[in-house]
Scaffold this motif. Structure first.
Motif, PDB file in Angstrom:
ATOM      1  N   HIS A  53      -1.343   0.679  -3.865  1.00  0.00           N
ATOM      2  CA  HIS A  53      -2.394   1.129  -2.948  1.00  0.00           C
ATOM      3  C   HIS A  53      -2.553   2.645  -3.074  1.00  0.00           C
ATOM      4  CE1 HIS A  53      -3.002  -2.660  -0.966  1.00  0.00           C
ATOM      5  NE2 HIS A  53      -1.731  -2.781  -0.646  1.00  0.00           N
ATOM      6  N   GLY A  54      -3.811   3.109  -3.023  1.00  0.00           N
ATOM      7  CA  GLY A  54      -4.054   4.539  -3.172  1.00  0.00           C
ATOM      8  C   GLY A  54      -4.567   5.165  -1.903  1.00  0.00           C
ATOM      9  N   ASN A  55      -4.394   6.493  -1.784  1.00  0.00           N
ATOM     10  CA  ASN A  55      -4.870   7.184  -0.590  1.00  0.00           C
ATOM     11  C   ASN A  55      -4.843   8.693  -0.828  1.00  0.00           C
ATOM     12  OD1 ASN A  55      -5.816   7.436   1.999  1.00  0.00           O
ATOM     13  ND2 ASN A  55      -4.245   6.110   2.874  1.00  0.00           N
ATOM     14  N   LEU A  83      -4.303   7.069  -6.663  1.00  0.00           N
ATOM     15  CA  LEU A  83      -5.715   7.337  -6.414  1.00  0.00           C
ATOM     16  C   LEU A  83      -6.293   8.175  -7.556  1.00  0.00           C
ATOM     17  CD1 LEU A  83      -7.868   6.982  -4.094  1.00  0.00           C
ATOM     18  CD2 LEU A  83      -7.406   9.359  -3.565  1.00  0.00           C
ATOM     19  N   SER A  95      -7.412   6.377 -10.609  1.00  0.00           N
ATOM     20  CA  SER A  95      -8.542   5.443 -10.599  1.00  0.00           C
ATOM     21  C   SER A  95      -9.886   6.107 -10.290  1.00  0.00           C
ATOM     22  CB  SER A  95      -8.277   4.303  -9.608  1.00  0.00           C
ATOM     23  OG  SER A  95      -8.237   4.823  -8.302  1.00  0.00           O
ATOM     24  N   LEU A  96      -9.882   7.385  -9.900  1.00  0.00           N
ATOM     25  CA  LEU A  96     -11.154   8.053  -9.570  1.00  0.00           C
ATOM     26  C   LEU A  96     -11.462   9.154 -10.577  1.00  0.00           C
ATOM     27  CD1 LEU A  96     -10.965   8.562  -5.674  1.00  0.00           C
ATOM     28  CD2 LEU A  96     -11.841   6.593  -6.949  1.00  0.00           C
ATOM     29  N   SER A 100     -14.607   1.847  -5.250  1.00  0.00           N
ATOM     30  CA  SER A 100     -13.463   1.723  -6.143  1.00  0.00           C
ATOM     31  C   SER A 100     -12.166   1.527  -5.332  1.00  0.00           C
ATOM     32  CB  SER A 100     -13.416   2.964  -7.027  1.00  0.00           C
ATOM     33  OG  SER A 100     -12.155   3.157  -7.555  1.00  0.00           O
ATOM     34  N   MET A 101     -12.055   2.232  -4.191  1.00  0.00           N
ATOM     35  CA  MET A 101     -10.851   2.065  -3.368  1.00  0.00           C
ATOM     36  C   MET A 101     -10.826   0.698  -2.680  1.00  0.00           C
ATOM     37  SD  MET A 101      -9.980   5.743  -1.678  1.00  0.00           S
ATOM     38  CE  MET A 101     -11.525   6.562  -1.463  1.00  0.00           C
ATOM     39  N   TYR A 102     -11.989   0.229  -2.223  1.00  0.00           N
ATOM     40  CA  TYR A 102     -12.046  -1.113  -1.619  1.00  0.00           C
ATOM     41  C   TYR A 102     -11.555  -2.137  -2.630  1.00  0.00           C
ATOM     42  CZ  TYR A 102     -15.107   0.885   2.023  1.00  0.00           C
ATOM     43  OH  TYR A 102     -15.622   1.633   3.035  1.00  0.00           O
ATOM     44  N   ASP A 139      -9.645  -1.622  -5.426  1.00  0.00           N
ATOM     45  CA  ASP A 139      -8.238  -1.490  -5.798  1.00  0.00           C
ATOM     46  C   ASP A 139      -7.297  -1.914  -4.676  1.00  0.00           C
ATOM     47  OD1 ASP A 139      -9.078  -0.587  -8.206  1.00  0.00           O
ATOM     48  OD2 ASP A 139      -8.741   1.547  -7.789  1.00  0.00           O
ATOM     49  N   ASN A 140      -7.718  -1.708  -3.427  1.00  0.00           N
ATOM     50  CA  ASN A 140      -6.847  -2.075  -2.303  1.00  0.00           C
ATOM     51  C   ASN A 140      -7.114  -3.491  -1.807  1.00  0.00           C
ATOM     52  OD1 ASN A 140      -5.415   0.359  -2.120  1.00  0.00           O
ATOM     53  ND2 ASN A 140      -7.077   1.317  -0.992  1.00  0.00           N
TER      54      ASN A 140
END
Ligand SMILES: [Zn+2]
Length: 424
Positions: free
Chosen positions: A242-244, A262, A265-266, A377-379, A381-382
């Protein structure tokens, strides 16, 4: 049966029923939408990603319901079942001086609660998170985290409990005002010291060494007139994928922290837009507003505890046979959530308003469509659900539903061109 016992049981039962009802709604809503990716996301989120997010959400909710019922049973045992009194007798049998008996009593109850939470915690990390491919925690890391967390809890919690119990006994009628001041001072100190002294016990923080990204971030900070004492990358990948990103610390000790997961992936401009969102929480004074809100609530809490601790019925109605300061503190901490939950939808709505404001700030000072890409992208990946139940989301969620955020960040276009932008 005392009338307050009935009031407590009613509030407790109402809270538990609402939580289970909302969880059931969330599970049903997410499952009903498992096969239909919302149009604005369909260019990036595949049906497989969407189904995975649905299954992950349902699995988390089911475990959550189990936890609710279990925690509810433990709470009833501790209070009406006399558990607090039993642990108090155990603490008294240790033969410590009275003040330290009280500290041992409070810490003993929390130690008991963390032991009970252990099996479900381990299940969550090693079974559920692993099933969805998120877990990277080894047993060694898990056990080390646990021991460090307990040691830290015993030290910080022990200090705070000892201070509050001492103030309760010796500061007279307005002890609660003194205790609140100590509590506030202590929380500010811990918040200030966290990035330098405590967070490094759990993770490695290295200065961001990507010169191009660093330059981009410095330019953004400059544009917004913001000072931070450093930009760091945290080895979040040690525990999960999980990223943040977050800010930590107070005053000039503020640090910006990105999870390595994070950054991988960005794109740089997306990282900048995420940072602009986080920055907004400071520039728009969300952080001080929340601090003041929290301070006001804890003041109300201490004032209430000041009154309740002098009432005989408060102890007898909740199953504590000894009227000690430690029992009052424990009963209060355990029983308040059965009533305070009525505030949670308002606090969640307040937080969602801040999130919209921060998104708008990021769109003004960085790039709104890049932030939209970053969020999608975060939605993905998480494995966050894109289709939460509206009522569930309104009650709990600190962040607005994905569709609402994307819609505001990419307003000029219809669903089709939004999808096209998201795919770009
Ligand atoms: Zn935010």
């Amino acid at each position: 049966m005392h009338v307050f016992t009935i009031i407590f049981l009613t509030a407790f039962a109402l809270h538990l029923s609402i939580q289970i009802w909302l969880a059931t709604r969330q599970i049903k809503h997410v499952r009903d939408n498992r096969h239909s990716v919302p149009a604005e996301f369909s260019a990036v989120i595949t049906p497989r990603d969407h189904a995975k997010a649905a299954d992950y959400t349902v699995a988390k909710q089911r475990l959550g319901v189990l936890e609710l019922v279990f925690d509810g049973a433990v709470l009833l045992w501790l209070t009406l079942g006399g558990g607090i009194a039993t642990i108090g007798n155990l603490a008294a049998s240790m033969g410590l001086p009275p003040h330290w008996t009280g500290v041992a009593h409070v810490l003993g109850v929390f130690a008991f609660l963390s032991l009970l939470a252990l099996p479900l915690g381990a299940y969550r990390t090693f079974v559920m998170e692993r099933r969805f491919g998120f877990n990277r925690t080894t047993v060694g890391v898990f056990v080390a985290d646990l021991l460090k967390g307990w040691l830290l809890g015993a030290l910080l919690g022990g200090f705070m409990v000892a201070a509050v119990l001492w103030v309760m006994r010796s500061a007279g009628q307005y002890w609660w005002l003194v205790a609140w001041t100590v509590w506030m001072g202590f929380s500010l100190l811990v918040t200030w010291a966290w990035p330098r002294l405590i967070a490094p016990l759990f993770n490695k923080f290295s200065p961001l060494d990507d010169p191009a990204l660093r330059e981009r971030i410095d330019a953004l900070l400059e544009r917004c007139g913001f000072h931070a004492s450093g930009v760091f990358v945290m080895d979040g990948s040690r525990r999960s994928s999980h990223g943040n990103a977050y800010f930590t610390g107070l005053g000039r000790e503020k640090r910006i922290v990105f999870f390595d997961t994070l950054l991988s992936s960005l794109t740089p401009v997306q990282v900048e837009s995420v940072l602009a969102h986080e920055l907004a929480h400071f520039k728009l004074k969300h952080v001080p507003k929340r601090l003041i809100g929290g301070a006001a609530m804890s003041l109300a809490g201490f004032a209430l505890l000041g009154r309740l601790s002098r009432q005989d019925w408060f102890y007898t109605a909740l199953g504590a046979n000894s009227h000690t300061d430690a029992s009052a503190l424990l009963l209060f901490i355990l029983v308040v959530p059965a009533f305070a939950w009525v505030l949670s939808p308002f606090l969640a709505a307040w937080s969602r308003r801040h999130e919209f404001e921060a998104d708008a700030f990021a769109a003004r000072h960085s790039d709104g469509s890049e932030l939209a890409h970053a969020l999608v992208s975060m939605y993905k990946d998480n494995a966050s659900t894109l289709t939460p139940d509206p009522l569930y989301s309104a009650f709990y969620d600190s962040h607005p539903p994905p569709s609402a955020r994307i819609e505001r960040l990419l307003p000029a276009s219809g669903p089709t061109s939004r999808a096209a932008v998201a795919a770009a």
